[in-house]
Scaffold this active site. Sequence first.
Site, PDB file in Angstrom:
ATOM      1  N   CYS A 121       0.899  -1.078   0.087  1.00 23.89           N
ATOM      2  CA  CYS A 121      -0.100   0.091   0.062  1.00 23.89           C
ATOM      3  C   CYS A 121       0.817   1.430   0.189  1.00 23.89           C
ATOM      4  O   CYS A 121       0.616   2.050  -0.774  1.00 23.89           O
ATOM      5  CB  CYS A 121      -0.822  -0.132   1.096  1.00 23.89           C
ATOM      6  SG  CYS A 121      -1.652  -1.481   1.837  1.00 23.89           S
ATOM      7  N   ARG A 125       6.600 -11.216   5.326  1.00 25.69           N
ATOM      8  CA  ARG A 125       5.928 -11.310   6.579  1.00 25.69           C
ATOM      9  C   ARG A 125       6.373 -12.276   7.614  1.00 25.69           C
ATOM     10  O   ARG A 125       6.605 -13.353   7.275  1.00 25.69           O
ATOM     11  CB  ARG A 125       4.331 -11.378   6.468  1.00 25.69           C
ATOM     12  CG  ARG A 125       3.765 -10.350   5.632  1.00 25.69           C
ATOM     13  CD  ARG A 125       2.157 -10.432   5.627  1.00 25.69           C
ATOM     14  NE  ARG A 125       1.634  -9.522   4.570  1.00 25.69           N
ATOM     15  CZ  ARG A 125       0.633  -9.471   4.389  1.00 25.69           C
ATOM     16  NH1 ARG A 125      -0.385 -10.505   4.777  1.00 25.69           N
ATOM     17  NH2 ARG A 125      -0.159  -8.514   3.403  1.00 25.69           N
ATOM     18  N   GLN A 134       1.628 -10.754  -3.891  1.00 26.25           N
ATOM     19  CA  GLN A 134       0.138 -10.755  -3.687  1.00 26.25           C
ATOM     20  C   GLN A 134      -0.306 -10.064  -5.012  1.00 26.25           C
ATOM     21  O   GLN A 134       0.440  -9.320  -5.777  1.00 26.25           O
ATOM     22  CB  GLN A 134      -0.335  -9.699  -2.648  1.00 26.25           C
ATOM     23  CG  GLN A 134      -0.404  -9.946  -1.399  1.00 26.25           C
ATOM     24  CD  GLN A 134      -0.607  -8.924  -0.390  1.00 26.25           C
ATOM     25  OE1 GLN A 134      -0.077  -7.769  -0.605  1.00 26.25           O
ATOM     26  NE2 GLN A 134      -1.713  -9.064   0.375  1.00 26.25           N
ATOM     27  N   ASP A 182      -2.157  -7.788  -5.847  1.00 25.10           N
ATOM     28  CA  ASP A 182      -2.650  -6.476  -4.918  1.00 25.10           C
ATOM     29  C   ASP A 182      -3.173  -5.472  -6.047  1.00 25.10           C
ATOM     30  O   ASP A 182      -2.588  -5.466  -7.125  1.00 25.10           O
ATOM     31  CB  ASP A 182      -1.474  -6.115  -4.217  1.00 25.10           C
ATOM     32  CG  ASP A 182      -2.016  -5.474  -3.008  1.00 25.10           C
ATOM     33  OD1 ASP A 182      -3.046  -5.566  -3.006  1.00 25.10           O
ATOM     34  OD2 ASP A 182      -1.138  -5.046  -2.204  1.00 25.10           O
ATOM     35  N   HIS A 190      -4.547  -1.000  -5.607  1.00 26.19           N
ATOM     36  CA  HIS A 190      -5.302  -0.055  -4.905  1.00 26.19           C
ATOM     37  C   HIS A 190      -6.086   0.574  -6.029  1.00 26.19           C
ATOM     38  O   HIS A 190      -5.559   1.341  -7.048  1.00 26.19           O
ATOM     39  CB  HIS A 190      -4.055   0.680  -4.235  1.00 26.19           C
ATOM     40  CG  HIS A 190      -3.374  -0.003  -3.360  1.00 26.19           C
ATOM     41  ND1 HIS A 190      -2.054  -0.619  -3.515  1.00 26.19           N
ATOM     42  CD2 HIS A 190      -3.812  -0.398  -2.048  1.00 26.19           C
ATOM     43  CE1 HIS A 190      -1.845  -1.592  -2.556  1.00 26.19           C
ATOM     44  NE2 HIS A 190      -2.798  -1.093  -1.516  1.00 26.19           N
ATOM     45  N   LYS A 236     -13.531  -4.951   5.713  1.00 22.71           N
ATOM     46  CA  LYS A 236     -13.118  -5.739   4.506  1.00 22.71           C
ATOM     47  C   LYS A 236     -14.208  -6.830   4.294  1.00 22.71           C
ATOM     48  O   LYS A 236     -14.907  -7.377   5.188  1.00 22.71           O
ATOM     49  CB  LYS A 236     -11.861  -6.344   4.556  1.00 22.71           C
ATOM     50  CG  LYS A 236     -11.553  -7.198   5.838  1.00 22.71           C
ATOM     51  CD  LYS A 236     -10.118  -7.877   5.804  1.00 22.71           C
ATOM     52  CE  LYS A 236     -10.009  -8.460   7.025  1.00 22.71           C
ATOM     53  NZ  LYS A 236      -8.848  -9.749   6.828  1.00 22.71           N
ATOM     54  N   HIS A 254      -8.382  -1.495  -1.065  1.00 23.86           N
ATOM     55  CA  HIS A 254      -7.189  -2.073  -1.440  1.00 23.86           C
ATOM     56  C   HIS A 254      -8.054  -3.723  -1.892  1.00 23.86           C
ATOM     57  O   HIS A 254      -8.955  -3.780  -1.176  1.00 23.86           O
ATOM     58  CB  HIS A 254      -6.473  -2.631  -0.224  1.00 23.86           C
ATOM     59  CG  HIS A 254      -6.104  -1.375   0.811  1.00 23.86           C
ATOM     60  ND1 HIS A 254      -4.703  -1.230   0.997  1.00 23.86           N
ATOM     61  CD2 HIS A 254      -6.690  -0.560   1.522  1.00 23.86           C
ATOM     62  CE1 HIS A 254      -4.582   0.011   1.762  1.00 23.86           C
ATOM     63  NE2 HIS A 254      -5.951   0.300   2.088  1.00 23.86           N
TER      64      HIS A 254
HETATM   65 ZN   LIG Z   1      -3.015  -2.157   0.225  1.00 22.34          ZN
END
Ligand SMILES: [Zn+2]
Length: 642
Positions: A330, A359, A377, A379, A381, A461, A507
């Site tokens: 992010c 992580r 990920q 991912d 945004h 979420k 996200h």
């Molecule tokens: Zn994010």
Amino acid sequence: MNIILPDNSVKVLPDTSTGLNLAQSIGPRLAKEALAVKVNGALRDLLLPLPENASVEIVTFDSEPGKSVFWHTSSHILAQAVQELFPSAKIAIGPAIENGFYYDFDVDHPFTPQDLLAIEKKCKEIMDAKTPLKRIECGVDEARSYFSGKSEPYKLDLLGDIEGSPSMYEQGTWRDLCRGPHLPNTGYVRAIKLLSVAGAYWRGSEKNKMLQRIYGISFPKQSMLDEHMRLLEEAQKRDHRKLGKELDLFSFHSEGAGFPFWHGNGMLLYNAIMDYCRSEHRSAGYQEVKTPMILNEELWRKSGHWDKYRDNMYFTTIDEVVHAVKPMNCPGGLLIYKNSPHSYKEFPIKYCEFGLVHRHEKAGVLQGLFRVRQFTQDDAHIFCLPEQIETQIDKVIDFIIHIYRTFGFSDYTMELSTRPDNYIGALEIWEKAENALKQVLDAKKYSYKINAGDGAFYGPKIDFHIKDCLGRSWQCGTVQLDFSMPERFELEYTDAAGQKKRPVMIHRALLGSMERFLGILLEHYGGALPLWLAPQQVRIIPISEKFIDYAHNVQTQCIAAGLRSEIDDRPEKMGYKIREAEVKKIPCMVIVGEKEAEAATVSIRYHGKGDLGAQPLESFIEQVTAEVNGKGLLQTNPRVGG
Ligand SMILES: [Zn+2]
Ligand SMILES: [Zn+2]
């Protein structure tokens, strides 16, 4: 007395009626299946008198609370059995878990497989005795004197945590300190299996003594246990760690615990997934970005990760400044947004990133590709106007469902997670965000479960869980609404009136962790992947070395059509080569000899389908290419045979 049923109808029963009486008044079948009751939302014993005017729901094994009561009682049966056979064993805790139950014991020697069989036999005796379970409300002193009389140090330790009055449950002469509720008697458990033993520290701390944890599973019917064991066996055969080795996809090494190594075949599969996802994202109007893996401490303080997520992050120092290895993508996305001014006309702005994140996970919980310390990920945004939230969330949900279908997952559930205790941002904004997500789900009439307090620290979420062919559920996609990060990073856009405003940030990830999703996919298909995903799609086997030239000719055409192929020209017997291609779960085998070379044909064998005869080379290539492009599931059948 009046009792209110879940459909809001009122049942009139004699005073002091119990949950079982209520079930009997509804029907004999329900009375047989009833395990416990929910009284005004709280789970209670079936045989306790019901309070007047209560809302009551009968709980059966089909439901989550039903299973939990059933398995909790099974853990008491296990503990009693252990103490009857090993009188010096001390009992610690024994909860129901997602699939069964366990109980922790302090014993001199670890339990052997023979011990487990003997304990299981003793459990069955206790079940056959149909001993009633009795709830005993008591004071702390009474409980303390009972468990010190029995020399149970762990129960005494637990008593120290209890606020208010504790309760005990008694079956025959055996008692446990327990909140309950429980089944009416031990005979409700008709089938039990003790599965394994593992070491477990008291209260989960390495500073404490290592106890012996026995895991078990139980059911109201033998046939249900048999089915469960069959699925368990099938799951072991499909374990992605085993398949990863057999198909030469990936490996793990002690030189980097929790960091997967991708082999050639593994990368072919990985990239097949990635290529598909990339092209879908392009079609959906996303711009792909790539942000750095390491960024300075100040940024992570600003984003809130330093405060809320530091324990899971890795750090390094560059030019005497502490930097963090990104656990999420992010902040990088936010910096790209801030790099140039934005107008309302640009919205929505959608950045996607196949972001490699790290992580920290404890060594003990690492598990193949399912629990790793490094993963990618899928991912993204999305920055949008407040009035675009619902449409954008709706689009993301459709996107997720579309992608899952392509991979062959049509069964999925959604969960809405709300504000956690460690939230950042204003309460009023949280409510707005939670309502927005609810509205989208309700408008499309999706059924979803609410996980109170399970949201991300920056916003609520929606999580997606997909069900595999063994009926197991996996959390994959997520959509998170965030009003807080734009605030912290002072994101701006210019609205129609020329005013500076804050955009909203979404996200989202579709597959979640690519690594984990790949593991799920492998287990779902038992390694026999659909043609479009298979690392090697076509294996060409010449009958003898005389036909190697023709084999190369076939391969050239496969390559030209974009098919992944290889030639098996080893000096081995045909039967051996065919068997090996089957074991490697290669979807198409083509066998070429004199007849095929002369007629420009190939003899085809599909995985698990045997010999399908000869076909002109050209039409074979056409057919296979069409199949790959259509991303069909032909030639594979993930369903588990009966
Ligand atoms: Zn994010
Ligand atoms: Zn208990």
